[in-house]
Design an enzyme around this catalytic site. Structure first.
Site, mmCIF file in Angstrom:
data_model
loop_
_atom_site.group_PDB
_atom_site.id
_atom_site.type_symbol
_atom_site.label_atom_id
_atom_site.label_comp_id
_atom_site.label_asym_id
_atom_site.label_seq_id
_atom_site.Cartn_x
_atom_site.Cartn_y
_atom_site.Cartn_z
ATOM 1 N N SER A 268 0.826 -1.196 0.000
ATOM 2 C CA SER A 268 0.000 0.000 0.000
ATOM 3 C C SER A 268 0.863 1.250 0.000
ATOM 4 C CB SER A 268 -0.965 -0.008 1.177
ATOM 5 O OG SER A 268 -0.367 0.663 2.265
ATOM 6 N N LYS A 269 0.256 2.329 -0.372
ATOM 7 C CA LYS A 269 0.929 3.602 -0.541
ATOM 8 C C LYS A 269 1.701 4.025 0.711
ATOM 9 C CE LYS A 269 -0.302 7.482 -3.387
ATOM 10 N NZ LYS A 269 -1.365 8.200 -4.023
ATOM 11 N N ARG A 270 1.166 3.605 1.846
ATOM 12 C CA ARG A 270 1.807 3.984 3.107
ATOM 13 C C ARG A 270 3.241 3.437 3.194
ATOM 14 N NH1 ARG A 270 -0.997 1.355 7.045
ATOM 15 N NH2 ARG A 270 -2.419 0.616 5.449
ATOM 16 N N HIS A 271 3.492 2.343 2.461
ATOM 17 C CA HIS A 271 4.814 1.736 2.567
ATOM 18 C C HIS A 271 5.701 2.022 1.362
ATOM 19 C CE1 HIS A 271 2.125 -1.052 4.973
ATOM 20 N NE2 HIS A 271 2.841 -0.416 5.868
ATOM 21 N N GLY A 272 5.363 3.053 0.614
ATOM 22 C CA GLY A 272 6.258 3.414 -0.500
ATOM 23 C C GLY A 272 5.585 3.330 -1.846
#
Ligand code: GLU
Length: 502
Positions: A268-272
């Site tokens: 997900s976007k939260r992880h890059g």
């Protein structure tokens, strides 16, 4: 005739997981001489994002996937780094291919389901549904619609609709027995019908839900194989029920396992980086991206790892698609990208690197340097860089007016700073005597090595400070390669500056 589709919702960017679904659907169609269709599923108006369709189609174009039918873009963005420079078009005889343009079609089938008694009007308010849910949660019951309006008299319901009462339409799920999904990746998957909700198929805003629209469209567009992410598997029994109610033949289903990062979390976007766009902007090549993504959850067996898109089109096979979650391993992606960068003609690479050079502002002060020179510059890093961005960043020292580095760096580990200074001075004098015309990598290498030998120095005594004075970096391409690209004058200037620095 096999027909597959990719059916994204235009909620933003193209996630790499979605690219994999699109790619597998495309490869499967191509492998079997079939058709690949692109449909836009925009029935969720709240999540619609302006420009998302262009963005997604352009990401598909970039990866080399061609669309046979459905939504496409007039001109591909190709290698252009800007996203939305094309006009959206629709092609084929089964359109429109954008769901918001198909409302009449859904309405017809929803009416049919109501007439058949397979669907019903529901007038429950949001507040009531909330209460039901809270009660179920409190009592640890399965959550879902409680069937309150399921048995309303249809004529009475129609009168209420006509009187302007707000409503949705729900499908009437059979509550006994099981539904079996025959999945091409997961085999037979069983669902208890009693746990399947009376899914809303027409929302209060007059739009169908995804479930209704996907079934109608896959049927009407002649889709033979529905290939999508595993997050849709729990919806499939509802879809099967709709196919049965409408008397339609089921397509084959394949639900692809999730992509996870190395910590086994959902990507997900939260992880890059997760969007195709992110990778494109960092300078990943489409060929590398596609090759890497194809191998996330599929393997043809054998040692060969480098496959072009057309080779993948020949090799792809669902029998070799894996069930466990696929790990998105960035190092492996970098490996692929390095392989493709290495294997590419430098003239091609120059075109691809140009936007990166320009963005980094490196070409602003470059005068009288032509493409051949820039290609020599690129060759310095071509074998080492994992991305185009890294490649260009790694070359910024070539363009620098002044190198910023610590004088300590010039000192070879086996010598003192005085010795280093003295040796650089000797080297400078030696290099000054080399004719411009002899300033080539091969020649420099030959004469410098024999001079080192003659003087009785170790190679590192000379080559280390020489390389650092030319590059200002701890790690860089070799001194002769750099000196050749910089030319005699600039190389000597840099060595002089280094001498002053020590
Ligand atoms: N519109 C759905 C999505 O955004 C498509 C799911 C499917 O392929 O059926 O992923």
């Amino acid at each position: 005739m096999i027909k597959t589709r990719f059916a994204p919702s235009p909620t933003g960017f193209l996630h790499v997981g979605a690219l994999r679904s699109a790619l597998y659907a495309y490869l499967f169609a191509k492998k079997n001489g079939g058709t690949f269709l692109l449909r836009i599923e925009d029935t969720d108006r709240e999540r619609f994002v302006e420009g998302a369709v262009e963005n997604m189609v352009s990401a598909l174009h970039w990866s080399g996937i061609t669309i046979d039918e459905g939504v496409d873009m007039e001109e591909g963005t190709g290698l252009d780094l800007s996203v939305t420079n094309g006009k959206i078009i629709q092609k084929g005889n089964n359109g429109p291919y954008i769901q918001s343009e198909r409302l009449e079609i859904y309405k017809k089938y929803i009416d049919q389901l109501i007439e058949q008694g397979d669907a019903y009007y529901c007038f429950c308010t949001k507040d009531r549904l909330k209460e039901v849910r809270e009660y179920q949660e409190l009592n640890k019951l399965p959550t879902g619609y409680d069937g309150h309006c399921r048995d309303l008299d249809v004529n009475e319901a129609k009168r209420r609709v006509e009187a302007g009462e707000e409503y949705v339409v729900r499908m009437k799920m059979q509550k006994e027995g099981i539904t079996i999904v025959e999945d091409m990746v997961r085999g037979k998957v069983e669902f208890q019908n009693q746990l399947i909700d009376d899914q809303v198929i027409l929302k209060a805003d007059g739009f169908p839900t995804y479930h209704m629209a996907v079934v109608v469209d896959d049927h009407e567009m002649g889709i033979t194989h529905v290939i999508r992410g595993e997050e849709w598997l729990p919806s499939t029994p509802k879809h099967i029920a709709l196919y049965n109610m409408l008397g339609w033949e089921l397509p084959k289903f394949a639900h692809l396992s999730m992509l996870v990062n190395e910590q086994k979390q959902k990507l997900s976007k939260r992880h890059g980086d997760v969007s195709v766009e992110d990778f494109k902007e960092k300078g990943y090549l489409p060929e590398a991206m596609v090759n890497f993504i194809a191998f996330l959850g599929w393997n043809p067996g054998g040692e060969k790892e480098i496959f072009s898109l057309s080779e993948l089109e020949k090799e792809f096979d669902f029998a070799k698609v894996h069930k466990p979650a696929a790990v998105f391993n960035r190092e492996k992606l970098d490996w692929y990208n390095r392989e493709y960068i290495k294997g590419m003609d430098t003239s091609e690479l120059l075109k691809l690197c140009m936007p990166f050079f320009i963005n980094a502002g490196l070409l602003e002060d470059v005068q009288e340097k032509n493409d051949t020179w820039l290609m020599n510059v690129i060759d310095l890093e071509k074998e080492r860089a994992s991305t185009l961005m890294e490649l260009v960043d790694g070359l910024s020292f070539i363009f620098a007016k002044k190198l910023a580095y610590d004088s300590e760096l010039l000192v070879w580990k086996k010598s003192t700073s005085e010795e280093s200074k003295e040796r650089l001075q000797l080297l400078l004098e030696f290099l000054q005597n080399i004719e411009e015309g002899d300033w080539s990598k091969g020649n420099l290498e030959e004469v410098v090595f024999s001079w080192i030998k003659e003087k009785g120095f170790g190679n590192g005594d000379i080559l280390w400070p020489m390389r650092v004075s030319l590059s200002g970096q701890k790690n860089s391409p070799g001194p002769f390669e750099i000196a050749t690209v910089l030319g005699k004058e600039e190389s000597l200037t840099r060595i002089k500056k280094a001498i002053e620095l020590i």
